[in-house]
Design a protein around this motif. Structure first.
Motif, PDB file in Angstrom:
ATOM      1  N   ILE A  45      63.036 -68.292  13.291  1.00 11.35           N
ATOM      2  CA  ILE A  45      63.484 -68.924  12.157  1.00 11.35           C
ATOM      3  C   ILE A  45      62.373 -68.490  10.840  1.00 11.35           C
ATOM      4  N   VAL A  46      61.122 -68.750  11.185  1.00 10.54           N
ATOM      5  CA  VAL A  46      59.972 -68.052  10.481  1.00 10.54           C
ATOM      6  C   VAL A  46      60.143 -66.673  10.207  1.00 10.54           C
ATOM      7  N   SER A  47      60.171 -66.056  11.389  1.00  7.03           N
ATOM      8  CA  SER A  47      60.335 -64.443  11.138  1.00  7.03           C
ATOM      9  C   SER A  47      61.503 -64.154  10.250  1.00  7.03           C
ATOM     10  N   GLY A  51      62.270 -61.429   6.937  1.00  9.08           N
ATOM     11  CA  GLY A  51      63.089 -60.329   7.360  1.00  9.08           C
ATOM     12  C   GLY A  51      64.166 -60.092   7.029  1.00  9.08           C
ATOM     13  N   ALA A  52      65.200 -59.115   7.342  1.00 11.54           N
ATOM     14  CA  ALA A  52      66.516 -58.702   6.699  1.00 11.54           C
ATOM     15  C   ALA A  52      67.330 -59.726   6.497  1.00 11.54           C
ATOM     16  N   GLU A  53      67.190 -60.920   7.257  1.00 16.13           N
ATOM     17  CA  GLU A  53      68.169 -62.153   6.962  1.00 16.13           C
ATOM     18  C   GLU A  53      67.972 -62.804   5.911  1.00 16.13           C
ATOM     19  N   GLY A  54      66.614 -62.941   5.556  1.00 15.78           N
ATOM     20  CA  GLY A  54      65.985 -63.876   4.484  1.00 15.78           C
ATOM     21  C   GLY A  54      65.102 -63.308   3.285  1.00 15.78           C
ATOM     22  N   ASP A 152      67.835 -56.498  17.439  1.00 15.32           N
ATOM     23  CA  ASP A 152      67.714 -56.369  16.050  1.00 15.32           C
ATOM     24  C   ASP A 152      66.472 -55.386  15.639  1.00 15.32           C
ATOM     25  N   GLY A 153      65.578 -55.101  16.385  1.00 13.68           N
ATOM     26  CA  GLY A 153      64.340 -54.366  15.882  1.00 13.68           C
ATOM     27  C   GLY A 153      63.900 -53.334  16.853  1.00 13.68           C
TER      28      GLY A 153
END
Length: 253
Positions: A45-47, A51-54, A152-153
């Motif tokens: 969540i923190v990452s 990242g691309a999501e947030g 994803d990475g």
């Protein structure tokens, strides 16, 4: 100007200190381990916030700061333009360094240790579907939150793009919050940036040196931010005006 520079350095040192403390606490944690699900969920969540999501949501939230504080319209334009330029420079530097150094991610080296691939170089020569298959082969030994991050990475490690973004945001905005006496918000920003770094370590996406490099790059870019703003303002805002009619716009820094 000297005061804001001092606060940038203080925030940077605080991020380095907290990131180092977090890394010490994770020295004995293996990324090939499915027994720490709760911690991996938090790390994911923190990452994702950097990242691309947030990152778009995170950027928009921080960009609200000059609108919530007592900045003039001209100052808002100055500081937001500078922030956007700094972020763009950070993205360009990150991409260039990743393709230049081609450092494998820690989880890729773990895949080598497990015998899933012969070398880390071999992994990066695979097609995307082949990479996904190699990662999926160890799914029974890895919690799904780490596994999803790996899926994803699958690019290179050095430097950390997530950490670079988080530290740029923090070093840029936290001093502004301190100047305006929003100390708790500034502290939360520093803790968040450090948490992003810790999450990348926990998920097996980066080493400590990747994070430190990102912190240094972010500091340099944020130190140059006022100069970037002045260059923009002089070139695009005052180009059509005579010197005697130019408004005296106070720097937001």
């Amino acid at each position: 100007m000297r005061l804001i520079t001092k606060y940038k350095l203080v925030c940077t040192l605080a991020i380095i200190l907290l990131t180092s403390i977090f890394s010490i606490g994770m020295q004995n944690i293996r990324i090939i381990d499915a027994s720490h699900i709760a911690s991996s969920i938090v790390a994911r969540i923190v990452s994702s916030s950097a990242g691309a999501e947030g990152f778009i949501v995170t950027t928009l939230v921080f960009c609200l700061i000059p609108f919530l504080l007592s900045f003039s319209f001209a100052q808002k334009k100055l500081i937001l333009t500078s922030f956007i330029v700094v972020l763009a420079c950070a993205f360009g530097i990150k991409t260039t360094l990743k393709t230049t150094f081609e450092a494998p991610r820690p989880f890729v080296e773990e895949l080598v240790n497990l015998g899933s691939i012969s070398t880390s170089t071999e992994f990066y020569q695979l097609s995307d579907p082949e990479k996904l298959k190699v990662i999926d082969d160890v799914s029974l030994n890895v919690d799904k939150w780490r596994l999803q991050e790996w899926l994803d990475g699958s690019d290179y490690s050095f430097p950390s793009g997530h950490m670079l973004f988080a530290v740029v945001v923090t070093i840029f905005w936290a001093p502004v919050l301190i100047i305006k006496r929003y100390y708790c918000l500034a502290a939360m920003s520093v803790i968040w940036a450090s948490g992003v770094g810790a999450s990348r370590l926990w998920l097996g996406m980066h080493r400590l040196e990747d994070l430190y490099a990102s912190i240094v790059i972010a500091l340099i870019l944020c130190m140059l931010a006022p100069k970037i703003t002045r260059m923009y303002w002089n070139k695009f805002e005052f180009l059509h005006r005579t010197k005697s009619h130019s408004p005296n716009v106070a720097s937001p820094w």
